[in-house]
Design a protein around this motif. Structure first.
Motif, PDB file in Angstrom:
ATOM      1  N   SER A   1       3.498 -19.263 -14.766  1.00 33.69           N
ATOM      2  CA  SER A   1       3.727 -17.959 -14.134  1.00 33.69           C
ATOM      3  C   SER A   1       3.253 -17.979 -12.683  1.00 33.69           C
ATOM      4  CB  SER A   1       2.971 -16.859 -14.893  1.00 33.69           C
ATOM      5  OG  SER A   1       3.442 -16.739 -16.217  1.00 33.69           O
ATOM      6  N   TRP A   2       3.911 -17.198 -11.843  1.00 35.37           N
ATOM      7  CA  TRP A   2       3.504 -17.052 -10.446  1.00 35.37           C
ATOM      8  C   TRP A   2       4.198 -15.820  -9.866  1.00 35.37           C
ATOM      9  CZ3 TRP A   2       7.180 -20.397 -12.150  1.00 35.37           C
ATOM     10  CH2 TRP A   2       8.404 -20.424 -11.488  1.00 35.37           C
ATOM     11  N   THR A   3       3.884 -15.488  -8.647  1.00 33.00           N
ATOM     12  CA  THR A   3       4.473 -14.327  -7.971  1.00 33.00           C
ATOM     13  C   THR A   3       5.309 -14.792  -6.789  1.00 33.00           C
ATOM     14  OG1 THR A   3       2.643 -12.880  -8.617  1.00 33.00           O
ATOM     15  CG2 THR A   3       3.997 -12.170  -6.762  1.00 33.00           C
ATOM     16  N   VAL A   4       6.492 -14.224  -6.684  1.00 33.29           N
ATOM     17  CA  VAL A   4       7.399 -14.551  -5.580  1.00 33.29           C
ATOM     18  C   VAL A   4       7.426 -13.366  -4.622  1.00 33.29           C
ATOM     19  CG1 VAL A   4       9.704 -15.336  -4.936  1.00 33.29           C
ATOM     20  CG2 VAL A   4       8.806 -15.839  -7.230  1.00 33.29           C
ATOM     21  N   ALA A   5       7.116 -13.624  -3.367  1.00 31.10           N
ATOM     22  CA  ALA A   5       7.111 -12.558  -2.364  1.00 31.10           C
ATOM     23  C   ALA A   5       8.532 -12.204  -1.947  1.00 31.10           C
ATOM     24  CB  ALA A   5       6.307 -13.001  -1.141  1.00 31.10           C
ATOM     25  N   THR A   6       8.773 -10.908  -1.764  1.00 28.71           N
ATOM     26  CA  THR A   6      10.104 -10.458  -1.375  1.00 28.71           C
ATOM     27  C   THR A   6      10.017  -9.124  -0.648  1.00 28.71           C
ATOM     28  OG1 THR A   6      12.332  -9.931  -2.165  1.00 28.71           O
ATOM     29  CG2 THR A   6      10.499  -9.261  -3.560  1.00 28.71           C
ATOM     30  N   ARG A   7      11.010  -8.829   0.171  1.00 27.29           N
ATOM     31  CA  ARG A   7      11.088  -7.536   0.845  1.00 27.29           C
ATOM     32  C   ARG A   7      11.813  -6.500  -0.002  1.00 27.29           C
ATOM     33  NH1 ARG A   7      14.388  -8.460   5.853  1.00 27.29           N
ATOM     34  NH2 ARG A   7      13.756  -6.317   6.350  1.00 27.29           N
ATOM     35  N   SER A   8      12.541  -6.935  -1.019  1.00 31.80           N
ATOM     36  CA  SER A   8      13.309  -5.998  -1.849  1.00 31.80           C
ATOM     37  C   SER A   8      13.674  -6.647  -3.174  1.00 31.80           C
ATOM     38  CB  SER A   8      14.588  -5.558  -1.117  1.00 31.80           C
ATOM     39  OG  SER A   8      15.439  -6.678  -0.908  1.00 31.80           O
ATOM     40  N   VAL A   9      14.065  -5.806  -4.139  1.00 34.27           N
ATOM     41  CA  VAL A   9      14.461  -6.281  -5.463  1.00 34.27           C
ATOM     42  C   VAL A   9      15.724  -5.533  -5.886  1.00 34.27           C
ATOM     43  CG1 VAL A   9      13.838  -6.388  -7.915  1.00 34.27           C
ATOM     44  CG2 VAL A   9      12.119  -6.889  -6.167  1.00 34.27           C
ATOM     45  N   VAL A  10      16.648  -6.267  -6.468  1.00 36.07           N
ATOM     46  CA  VAL A  10      17.842  -5.663  -7.070  1.00 36.07           C
ATOM     47  C   VAL A  10      17.804  -5.918  -8.563  1.00 36.07           C
ATOM     48  CG1 VAL A  10      20.356  -5.661  -7.204  1.00 36.07           C
ATOM     49  CG2 VAL A  10      19.231  -5.937  -4.983  1.00 36.07           C
ATOM     50  N   ASN A  11      17.875  -4.852  -9.338  1.00 35.85           N
ATOM     51  CA  ASN A  11      17.899  -4.931 -10.793  1.00 35.85           C
ATOM     52  C   ASN A  11      19.354  -4.887 -11.240  1.00 35.85           C
ATOM     53  OD1 ASN A  11      17.640  -4.605 -13.552  1.00 35.85           O
ATOM     54  ND2 ASN A  11      16.544  -2.643 -13.456  1.00 35.85           N
ATOM     55  N   ALA A  12      19.884  -6.052 -11.627  1.00 36.57           N
ATOM     56  CA  ALA A  12      21.287  -6.162 -12.055  1.00 36.57           C
ATOM     57  C   ALA A  12      21.340  -6.728 -13.465  1.00 36.57           C
ATOM     58  CB  ALA A  12      22.062  -7.043 -11.087  1.00 36.57           C
TER      59      ALA A  12
ATOM     60  N   LYS B   1      11.741   5.176  -6.457  1.00 39.34           N
ATOM     61  CA  LYS B   1      10.720   5.477  -5.443  1.00 39.34           C
ATOM     62  C   LYS B   1       9.996   4.252  -4.917  1.00 39.34           C
ATOM     63  CE  LYS B   1       7.144   6.490  -8.891  1.00 39.34           C
ATOM     64  NZ  LYS B   1       6.245   7.533  -9.430  1.00 39.34           N
ATOM     65  N   ASP B   2      10.031   3.152  -5.695  1.00 41.84           N
ATOM     66  CA  ASP B   2       9.420   1.912  -5.209  1.00 41.84           C
ATOM     67  C   ASP B   2      10.400   1.110  -4.352  1.00 41.84           C
ATOM     68  OD1 ASP B   2      11.149   1.183  -7.196  1.00 41.84           O
ATOM     69  OD2 ASP B   2       9.663   0.176  -8.450  1.00 41.84           O
ATOM     70  N   ARG B   3      11.552   1.734  -4.079  1.00 45.53           N
ATOM     71  CA  ARG B   3      12.612   1.169  -3.253  1.00 45.53           C
ATOM     72  C   ARG B   3      13.257  -0.044  -3.902  1.00 45.53           C
ATOM     73  NH1 ARG B   3      12.132   0.633   3.270  1.00 45.53           N
ATOM     74  NH2 ARG B   3      12.065  -1.579   2.833  1.00 45.53           N
ATOM     75  N   MET B   4      13.231  -0.057  -5.236  1.00 51.11           N
ATOM     76  CA  MET B   4      13.997  -1.057  -5.962  1.00 51.11           C
ATOM     77  C   MET B   4      15.403  -0.510  -6.189  1.00 51.11           C
ATOM     78  SD  MET B   4      13.294  -2.823  -9.692  1.00 51.11           S
ATOM     79  CE  MET B   4      11.569  -3.052  -9.312  1.00 51.11           C
TER      80      MET B   4
ATOM     81  N   ASP C   1       0.814  -1.219   0.000  1.00 51.00           N
ATOM     82  CA  ASP C   1       0.000   0.000   0.000  1.00 51.00           C
ATOM     83  C   ASP C   1       0.849   1.271   0.000  1.00 51.00           C
ATOM     84  OD1 ASP C   1      -2.258  -1.544   0.024  1.00 51.00           O
ATOM     85  OD2 ASP C   1      -2.554  -1.415   2.197  1.00 51.00           O
ATOM     86  N   ASN C   2       2.065   1.184   0.531  1.00 52.99           N
ATOM     87  CA  ASN C   2       2.930   2.366   0.562  1.00 52.99           C
ATOM     88  C   ASN C   2       3.731   2.549  -0.729  1.00 52.99           C
ATOM     89  OD1 ASN C   2       4.827   0.326   0.722  1.00 52.99           O
ATOM     90  ND2 ASN C   2       5.661   0.941   2.726  1.00 52.99           N
ATOM     91  N   GLY C   3       3.457   1.716  -1.729  1.00 56.78           N
ATOM     92  CA  GLY C   3       4.115   1.849  -3.031  1.00 56.78           C
ATOM     93  C   GLY C   3       5.436   1.122  -3.168  1.00 56.78           C
ATOM     94  N   GLU C   4       5.876   0.433  -2.127  1.00 58.04           N
ATOM     95  CA  GLU C   4       7.141  -0.278  -2.192  1.00 58.04           C
ATOM     96  C   GLU C   4       6.937  -1.684  -2.762  1.00 58.04           C
ATOM     97  OE1 GLU C   4       8.850  -0.186   1.672  1.00 58.04           O
ATOM     98  OE2 GLU C   4       9.089   1.998   1.693  1.00 58.04           O
TER      99      GLU C   4
END
Length: 546
Positions: A221-232, A374-377, A204-207
């Motif tokens: 296809s499926w969704t993996v839950a995570t606290r953060s993402v690193v785009n490398a 801003k999405d903390r990625m 809800d906070n956009g993160e």
């Protein structure tokens, strides 16, 4: 159970949540996954294609400081490169080895310009002072005869003398795979190739709080839950950024680098050589492969605005490289000598402040950048594969700030999978055992055990190349190879060394690994056809015939 297993990792991606998901399993992404998991974060690493299938398998295979960066006054960059080079030599001694570089000096009437000689000597002295000395060897001047001893086809009439300095080399794709395997084997990271990120979910906070993924093999296809993402993801960084809820700025400038391979008897060399390109303010490298009787030439460095998923070598690229070699040697190379080609894209940091990209992407910085959207990625871009560990450390340090956690950096002295334990002497190996150690390290015992059980697996799989049948079975079983091309182009270097001969052996290799991979005859035919398509595409684009 081998933790470096795709099926196991996918099961975990479906059932577990993670502290961080790293997207992109090139050198940088694998390094981030290793650093993050070592610092205590529950980590997943996913890659849309094969591990190191992008830029990280298309380099010049050199672990070096970058002598030419001194000309650009990038002293700190060179220092950092040389520091990380030394760490790789210590942490992966089975995969990274010292490589001498020859700079031939040419002149008229048996003399070379004093200014040129002094300029090179000053640059090499500065290179050693910046950190080159750590390798245990300092630059030296060599005579004409000594230079010819290293590269016999140098232009005898113009050659006067030369300089020798020391850097290092390594199999880029194998190192990237080994870094990822270390993360899985030592720190329980979930590593899966052929899993594509197709979107993100948000709190809800956009993160960002999840990654929507698709298995490229099954289509699931499926969704993996995570606290953060690193785009490398290197040159794909903007594509991944735009999967989110905001538009990406241009942060990288793709620069194409092309290499070609030729038989060693046509361009014999026992060290690497640095040759000036006539009419250009650049040099190219001539580098002998360690394990095979081939020499490669590269690289070009030009802006690229085509399909980033499919950079190709062109006839103009080949002309550029062959002309440069032929200007300094008597080899008289032609397109008929070329046995392998590869083209990759460097993800260079885009110019800032509205500056335009010139034709000389070689002038763009090789530094890296870590940013948070801003999405903390977290996005890591730029850099060189030599400094992958430092890039990963900077990225994970920022990641821990975002997660409000802390963790000790332990990768500085962390041995990679297959390296002898610190303090243990390097084994004295020769012949086939040397070949296996320099590709698998201590894990070579798995291959020798296979050969002991079935001596026929000690036979070479491709005529003229050193790769044993047992190596292919081991890679199919234990190194997360999914396709025949994975085996031919990245688990080995057969494809870039001699693509035609490798293509002729493709069907027999598909049959060899078929039982391990679960391929029936029809799937084996598909794998061979897919590899043939790759060879035909690369060769036709370059104006070469199969």
């Amino acid at each position: 159970m081998n933790p470096f297993n795709r099926a196991t990792a996918i099961a975990r991606l479906k059932e577990e949540s993670f502290d961080t998901i790293v997207i992109g399993a090139g050198m940088t992404g694998a390094g981030v996954a290793l650093d993050a998991s070592q610092r205590g974060l529950k980590t997943a690493l996913i890659e849309a294609s094969d591990i190191a299938s992008g830029t990280s398998s298309k380099s010049s295979k050199m672990v070096h400081g970058g002598l030419r960066y001194l000309q650009q006054r990038e002293f700190r960059l060179v220092y950092e490169n040389l520091r990380e080079r030394q760490r790789l030599l210590k942490n992966a001694p089975h995969l990274v080895r010292i490589l001498p570089f020859l700079i031939p000096l040419f002149g008229k009437t048996g003399a070379v310009s004093k200014a040129v000689t002094k300029g090179y000597a000053s640059a090499l002295r500065l290179y050693d002072l910046t950190g080159g000395w750590r390798i245990g060897r300092r630059y030296q001047k060599v005579t004409k005869a000594q230079a010819l001893g290293h590269l016999p086809t140098l232009n005898v009439e113009r050659l006067v003398a030369g300089f020798l300095y020391f850097d290092a080399r390594g199999d880029d794709a194998r190192i990237a795979m080994t870094i990822a395997r270390t993360a899985a084997d030592a720190f329980d990271a979930a590593v899966a190739n052929y899993v594509r990120a197709v979107g993100f979910t948000y709190a809800d906070n956009g993160e960002v709080n999840g990654v929507q993924v698709r298995d490229e093999i099954t289509g699931e296809s499926w969704t993996v839950a995570t606290r953060s993402v690193v785009n490398a993801t290197g040159v794909w960084v903007e594509e991944v950024t735009e999967l989110g809820e905001h538009k990406s700025e241009t942060v990288v400038t793709p620069a194409k680098g092309v290499h070609v391979s030729v038989p060693k008897h046509r361009l014999p060399a026992d060290v690497a050589a640095v040759l000036a390109v006539p009419g250009d303010r650049r040099s190219i490298f001539v580098v002998p492969f360690e394990e095979a009787e081939f020499t490669f030439i590269g690289t070009t460095d030009t802006p690229f605005d085509g399909d980033i998923n499919n950079p190709l070598c062109t006839p103009e690229d080949i002309t550029y490289l062959l002309n440069a070699v032929n200007a300094s040697t008597s080899s008289n190379l032609t397109t008929a000598d070329i046995t392998g080609v590869w083209a990759g894209l460097r993800p260079l940091l885009a110019p800032r402040d509205g500056k335009k990209v010139s034709e000389r992407t070689s002038d763009l910085s090789r530094r890296h950048s870590v940013t948070v959207t801003k999405d903390r990625m977290i996005h890591v871009t730029g850099g060189k594969w030599t400094t992958y560990r430092e890039m990963a450390e900077d990225t994970v340090t920022e990641l821990l700030v975002q997660l409000q956690q802390s963790g000790f950096v332990g990768t500085i002295n962390l041995r990679l999978f297959g390296a002898p334990r610190r303090g243990e002497p390097m084994p004295v190996v020769e012949g086939v055992d040397k070949h296996l150690f320099e590709r698998f390290g201590t894990a070579r015992k798995h291959i020798t055990d296979m050969i002991e059980a079935n001596p026929s697996l000690a036979e070479v799989a491709i005529e003229g190349l050193p790769y044993l049948k047992a190596e292919f079975i081991y890679s199919a079983r234990d190194e997360m190879a999914v396709t025949l091309t994975d085996l031919l182009a990245r688990r080995t270097r057969a494809h870039i060394q001699d693509a035609r001969t490798t293509l002729r052996a493709a069907a027999s290799i598909a049959a060899l690994v078929g039982p391990t991979m679960g391929w029936d005859a029809a799937q084996q035919d598909k794998e061979v056809a897919s590899y043939r398509q790759l060879v035909e595409l690369e060769f036709s684009a370059a104006g070469l015939t199969i």
